[in-house]
Design a protein around this motif. Sequence first.
Motif, PDB file in Angstrom:
ATOM      1  N   ALA A  75      53.310  14.780 -50.825  1.00 50.90           N
ATOM      2  CA  ALA A  75      53.073  16.027 -51.553  1.00 50.90           C
ATOM      3  C   ALA A  75      51.624  16.126 -52.020  1.00 50.90           C
ATOM      4  O   ALA A  75      51.056  15.157 -52.525  1.00 50.90           O
ATOM      5  CB  ALA A  75      54.009  16.116 -52.754  1.00 50.90           C
ATOM      6  N   GLY A  76      51.036  17.300 -51.822  1.00 49.76           N
ATOM      7  CA  GLY A  76      49.674  17.544 -52.263  1.00 49.76           C
ATOM      8  C   GLY A  76      48.609  17.164 -51.263  1.00 49.76           C
ATOM      9  O   GLY A  76      47.435  17.503 -51.451  1.00 49.76           O
ATOM     10  N   ARG A  77      48.985  16.467 -50.216  1.00 46.99           N
ATOM     11  CA  ARG A  77      48.004  16.059 -49.198  1.00 46.99           C
ATOM     12  C   ARG A  77      47.631  17.268 -48.340  1.00 46.99           C
ATOM     13  O   ARG A  77      48.483  18.064 -47.944  1.00 46.99           O
ATOM     14  CB  ARG A  77      48.578  14.928 -48.349  1.00 46.99           C
ATOM     15  CG  ARG A  77      47.626  14.391 -47.298  1.00 46.99           C
ATOM     16  CD  ARG A  77      48.108  13.058 -46.761  1.00 46.99           C
ATOM     17  NE  ARG A  77      47.941  11.998 -47.775  1.00 46.99           N
ATOM     18  CZ  ARG A  77      48.605  10.842 -47.743  1.00 46.99           C
ATOM     19  NH1 ARG A  77      49.479  10.605 -46.782  1.00 46.99           N
ATOM     20  NH2 ARG A  77      48.393   9.938 -48.681  1.00 46.99           N
ATOM     21  N   LYS A  78      46.359  17.396 -48.009  1.00 46.57           N
ATOM     22  CA  LYS A  78      45.873  18.580 -47.295  1.00 46.57           C
ATOM     23  C   LYS A  78      45.909  18.445 -45.781  1.00 46.57           C
ATOM     24  O   LYS A  78      45.800  19.446 -45.072  1.00 46.57           O
ATOM     25  CB  LYS A  78      44.440  18.889 -47.749  1.00 46.57           C
ATOM     26  CG  LYS A  78      44.317  19.244 -49.224  1.00 46.57           C
ATOM     27  CD  LYS A  78      42.883  19.500 -49.614  1.00 46.57           C
ATOM     28  CE  LYS A  78      42.758  19.841 -51.090  1.00 46.57           C
ATOM     29  NZ  LYS A  78      41.338  20.066 -51.477  1.00 46.57           N
ATOM     30  N   LEU A  79      46.033  17.213 -45.275  1.00 43.78           N
ATOM     31  CA  LEU A  79      46.048  16.997 -43.831  1.00 43.78           C
ATOM     32  C   LEU A  79      47.307  16.239 -43.421  1.00 43.78           C
ATOM     33  O   LEU A  79      47.972  15.619 -44.259  1.00 43.78           O
ATOM     34  CB  LEU A  79      44.803  16.223 -43.392  1.00 43.78           C
ATOM     35  CG  LEU A  79      43.466  16.947 -43.552  1.00 43.78           C
ATOM     36  CD1 LEU A  79      42.322  16.023 -43.174  1.00 43.78           C
ATOM     37  CD2 LEU A  79      43.424  18.229 -42.732  1.00 43.78           C
TER      38      LEU A  79
END
Length: 390
Positions: free
Chosen positions: A238-242
């Motif tokens: 969760a919250g990771r952009k890639l």
Amino acid sequence: MAIEGKDEGMRTAKIRLGMVGGGQGAFIGGVHRMAARLDDHFDLVAGALSSTPEKSLASGRELGLDPARCYGSFEEMAEKEAARPDGIEAVSIVTPNHVHYPAAKAFLDRGIHVICDKPLTSNLEDAKKLKAVAEASRALFILTHNYTGYPMVRHARELALNGELGEIRVVQMEYPQDWLAEPIEQTGQKQAAWRTDPKQSGAGGSTGDIGTHAYNLGCFVSGLELDELCADVHTFVAGRKLDDNAHVMLRFKGGAKGMLWCSQVATGHENGLKLRIYGSRGGVEWTQADPNYLWFTRLGEPKQLITRAGAGAGAAATRVTRIPSGHPEGYLEAFATIYSEAAAAITAARSGTAVDPAVVYPTIDDGVKGVAFVEACIASSKQNGAWVKV
């Protein structure tokens, strides 16, 4: 070591090497420096090692560099080293992906050979522009897909290209890790922070960081060229952009099929790169965690284990082998093979002679294909796994 060029004449004229990136707190810069030193072809003499002049100078001092050749930026380094009579002949670029294009261009434009970490660039537009720059330059471009340097990988490639596997039907590649199973980028962990930042890494997370390695390895050994792919690219943390996991189906030109899995959330896997190739006459299996061994099976015959420097190892493996059988060679030696292949090519360019045809290293073309693979994976996934031409 049996790599062409390791003779007395070559060792008395080491290649003057610079480095961009790889300063304090970096991981891959130290690996590149060890690889460059291992076969004694290079002498590190200059660097723009960090993002600020102060850090670059501090990093250079730790490495014993002349403070006058510890530069505050790659632009300054390229300009001043090109003007020196004893300036660098080659540069290693070991920065986050978004710096690869401008840094490589700065040195290629001045005729300085480039040895660049993968992936080639952070986006396909820059990759294509860099290819045009490299083709217009008198300098060489070497991409450090280091897994292609293992002797048993070279032997597998020799088997495939010599027809021992017959018509290639299936290529399976996997590269699972677990180091990003938690959001450590949010703790300030340097290696995780830039790899999960699209501004520095590009559109791909696990696909760009390790998927490109698996993809390159499969193409290098099989000799195949990708036609199209469909991908399910996902971010679990969760919250990771890639992305941190991807499953990719591949269709190669000529009819072969492939599957690629890359993951950085695969709990229990430290660095599980594995390659399996199956043809109409035989198959091979290789695992990076046990790199001195290659399983080879001829159709209708028992599996045979071929060992590095052992009975059955062919010429392609032998020329990049350093020590006798039973003494393991590993990651650093494979990385050093790329540097020694680069040294052979650079030395030939120095003297205006043809490089030995046995010399093999990843090129700018391999780099463009790798970035195209990443962008095709992202595009396919956004279209719910539609087939995308590469």
